[in-house]
Design an enzyme around this catalytic site. Structure first.
Site, PDB file in Angstrom:
ATOM      1  N   ASP A   1      48.858   2.989  -7.815  1.00 56.41           N
ATOM      2  CA  ASP A   1      48.656   1.882  -8.742  1.00 56.41           C
ATOM      3  C   ASP A   1      47.993   2.487  -9.976  1.00 56.41           C
ATOM      4  O   ASP A   1      46.778   2.644 -10.018  1.00 56.41           O
ATOM      5  CB  ASP A   1      47.783   0.807  -8.114  1.00 56.41           C
ATOM      6  CG  ASP A   1      47.529  -0.362  -9.051  1.00 56.41           C
ATOM      7  OD1 ASP A   1      48.422  -0.682  -9.859  1.00 56.41           O
ATOM      8  OD2 ASP A   1      46.425  -0.942  -8.986  1.00 56.41           O
TER       9      ASP A   1
ATOM     10  N   GLU B   1      53.775   1.380  -9.081  1.00 60.78           N
ATOM     11  CA  GLU B   1      53.972   0.040  -9.629  1.00 60.78           C
ATOM     12  C   GLU B   1      54.456   0.176 -11.069  1.00 60.78           C
ATOM     13  O   GLU B   1      53.962   1.007 -11.832  1.00 60.78           O
ATOM     14  CB  GLU B   1      52.673  -0.759  -9.591  1.00 60.78           C
ATOM     15  CG  GLU B   1      52.841  -2.186 -10.045  1.00 60.78           C
ATOM     16  CD  GLU B   1      51.612  -3.040  -9.832  1.00 60.78           C
ATOM     17  OE1 GLU B   1      51.656  -4.204 -10.263  1.00 60.78           O
ATOM     18  OE2 GLU B   1      50.626  -2.564  -9.257  1.00 60.78           O
TER      19      GLU B   1
ATOM     20  N   ASP C   1      42.082  -1.490  -6.320  1.00 61.44           N
ATOM     21  CA  ASP C   1      43.150  -0.596  -6.788  1.00 61.44           C
ATOM     22  C   ASP C   1      43.786   0.155  -5.618  1.00 61.44           C
ATOM     23  O   ASP C   1      45.004   0.355  -5.589  1.00 61.44           O
ATOM     24  CB  ASP C   1      42.605   0.399  -7.820  1.00 61.44           C
ATOM     25  CG  ASP C   1      42.118  -0.305  -9.078  1.00 61.44           C
ATOM     26  OD1 ASP C   1      42.956  -0.934  -9.748  1.00 61.44           O
ATOM     27  OD2 ASP C   1      40.917  -0.239  -9.383  1.00 61.44           O
TER      28      ASP C   1
END
Length: 164
Positions: free
Chosen positions: A8, A68, A140
């Site tokens: 991420d 992502e 996260d």
């Protein structure tokens, strides 16, 4: 059993999560975050992210990685910094010879929760169910584990579909 690294990306904090995937059976290996110092120059922060990611790749030796995709937010400067961090993450995985899957937030939510408009709390609750006993290092890292889970599901589906 493939080892999957979920990422991420973020300039301030990049979450990461490593899972083992055996078909639909998933197990947690590790998770955490890479932080960069906000007072450092941008180039130095990107270098710090790259070095930490390289160390992570060398430690875990993943078979695949997933990231992502960038979302556009109301602050163009934040979006640009996110894109730069994402570029470092993609480059690091490619340099390690790891194939990278890229997924939108809606696809990740759908893969983990079953609906593309799930809340972060719902996603994090499902991670706890899918990876029993996991101790998540923060939001996260949880998001990175969700990315890894999404990639595992997509890989399992691709293996079941015969190639023409």
């Amino acid at each position: 059993m493939p080892l999957i690294l979920g990422l991420d990306p973020g300039l301030g904090t990049t979450g990461w999560g490593v899972i083992m995937a055996d078909g639909n059976r998933l197990s947690h290996v590790a998770n955490g975050h890479i932080r960069t110092e906000t007072k450092m120059p941008l180039a130095t922060r990107l270098l710090a992210l790259d070095i930490a990611l390289t160390d992570l790749m060398l430690e875990h030796r993943p078979d695949g990685a997933a990231v992502e995709e960038v979302f556009v937010n109301s602050n163009p400067q934040s979006t640009l910094k996110l894109g730069q961090a994402r570029g470092v993450v993609l480059l690091g995985a490619a340099r390690a010879g790891v194939e990278v899957g890229e997924y939108t937030p809606a696809v990740i939510k759908k893969a983990v929760v079953g609906v593309g408009n799930a809340s972060k709390d719902q996603v994090h609750a499902m991670i706890q169910r899918l990876l029993p006993g996991v101790k998540i290092a923060g939001a996260d890292a949880a998001d990175a584990l969700a990315v890894a889970i999404t990639h595992a599901h997509h890989m399992a589906t691709a293996r079941r579909i015969p190639r023409a």
